[in-house]
Structure formats: C-alpha cells, structure tokens
Design a protein around this motif. Structure first.
Motif, PDB file in Angstrom:
ATOM      1  N   ASP A 170      44.284  43.255  30.411  1.00  0.00           N
ATOM      2  CA  ASP A 170      45.329  42.259  30.648  1.00  0.00           C
ATOM      3  C   ASP A 170      46.636  42.939  31.049  1.00  0.00           C
ATOM      4  OD1 ASP A 170      46.403  39.550  30.618  1.00  0.00           O
ATOM      5  OD2 ASP A 170      47.489  40.190  28.820  1.00  0.00           O
ATOM      6  N   VAL A 171      47.006  43.978  30.347  1.00  0.00           N
ATOM      7  CA  VAL A 171      48.239  44.712  30.663  1.00  0.00           C
ATOM      8  C   VAL A 171      48.163  45.305  32.067  1.00  0.00           C
ATOM      9  CG1 VAL A 171      49.613  46.757  30.068  1.00  0.00           C
ATOM     10  CG2 VAL A 171      48.854  45.188  28.274  1.00  0.00           C
TER      11      VAL A 171
ATOM     12  N   SER B 187      46.324  44.297  34.555  1.00  0.00           N
ATOM     13  CA  SER B 187      46.332  43.206  35.519  1.00  0.00           C
ATOM     14  C   SER B 187      47.748  42.699  35.761  1.00  0.00           C
ATOM     15  CB  SER B 187      45.441  42.066  35.014  1.00  0.00           C
ATOM     16  OG  SER B 187      45.524  40.957  35.873  1.00  0.00           O
ATOM     17  N   ARG B 188      48.506  42.528  34.690  1.00  0.00           N
ATOM     18  CA  ARG B 188      49.899  42.072  34.823  1.00  0.00           C
ATOM     19  C   ARG B 188      50.747  43.117  35.546  1.00  0.00           C
ATOM     20  NH1 ARG B 188      51.770  38.672  29.602  1.00  0.00           N
ATOM     21  NH2 ARG B 188      49.837  37.555  29.247  1.00  0.00           N
ATOM     22  N   ALA B 189      50.519  44.375  35.232  1.00  0.00           N
ATOM     23  CA  ALA B 189      51.270  45.451  35.891  1.00  0.00           C
ATOM     24  C   ALA B 189      50.964  45.468  37.389  1.00  0.00           C
ATOM     25  CB  ALA B 189      50.944  46.799  35.258  1.00  0.00           C
ATOM     26  N   HIS B 190      49.711  45.308  37.734  1.00  0.00           N
ATOM     27  CA  HIS B 190      49.312  45.292  39.142  1.00  0.00           C
ATOM     28  C   HIS B 190      49.963  44.129  39.878  1.00  0.00           C
ATOM     29  CE1 HIS B 190      46.574  44.629  42.588  1.00  0.00           C
ATOM     30  NE2 HIS B 190      46.590  45.941  42.608  1.00  0.00           N
ATOM     31  N   GLN B 191      49.981  42.971  39.243  1.00  0.00           N
ATOM     32  CA  GLN B 191      50.615  41.795  39.841  1.00  0.00           C
ATOM     33  C   GLN B 191      52.107  42.043  40.042  1.00  0.00           C
ATOM     34  OE1 GLN B 191      50.147  38.216  37.565  1.00  0.00           O
ATOM     35  NE2 GLN B 191      51.386  36.994  38.948  1.00  0.00           N
ATOM     36  N   ARG B 192      52.764  42.618  39.050  1.00  0.00           N
ATOM     37  CA  ARG B 192      54.205  42.877  39.136  1.00  0.00           C
ATOM     38  C   ARG B 192      54.507  43.901  40.222  1.00  0.00           C
ATOM     39  NH1 ARG B 192      58.953  40.839  39.263  1.00  0.00           N
ATOM     40  NH2 ARG B 192      60.558  42.112  38.322  1.00  0.00           N
TER      41      ARG B 192
ATOM     42  N   GLU C  96      54.581  42.139  43.447  1.00  0.00           N
ATOM     43  CA  GLU C  96      55.815  41.366  43.611  1.00  0.00           C
ATOM     44  C   GLU C  96      56.985  42.266  43.988  1.00  0.00           C
ATOM     45  OE1 GLU C  96      56.167  39.521  39.811  1.00  0.00           O
ATOM     46  OE2 GLU C  96      54.575  38.059  40.201  1.00  0.00           O
TER      47      GLU C  96
END
Length: 56
Positions: free
Chosen positions: A19-20, A22-27, A30
């Motif tokens: 999860d971490v 995945s969120r880092a990749h998304q950020r 952005e």
C-alpha cells in the motif's frame, strides 16, 4: 499456532508495504506531471521574454 500468527503478521506487513509503495508511486506520478507543467510554462515565459527584449 505461533507459526500461523507469524505468517499472518508477515502477510499484514507485506500488505502495508504494498500500500505504501502504491501510494508513493502514485504521488511520484503526480509530482512528475506538476514538474512537466512547470517546465512548459517556464519555457513559454522565457520565449515571451526573449521576444520582448530582443525585438528591434
């Protein structure tokens, strides 16, 4: 039984890590989009400035 708890704990840890990441990749995506837009805007401003200052 302790083995089962250990496996569940490991699984939970891996889920949290996934999860971490995945969120880092998304950020990161952005932030890359923001940087691209900022660069494009900067280049446009540079061209406009040069057009005004280099004009005869």
């Amino acid at each position: 039984m302790a083995k089962c708890r250990g496996k569940r704990g490991t699984r939970k840890s891996l889920d949290v890590l996934a999860d971490v990441l995945s969120r880092a990749h998304q950020r990161v995506g952005e932030l890359a989009e923001y940087a691209d837009r900022a660069r494009i805007a900067g280049l446009a401003r540079e061209r406009a400035y040069e057009a005004l200052t280099l004009a005869p």
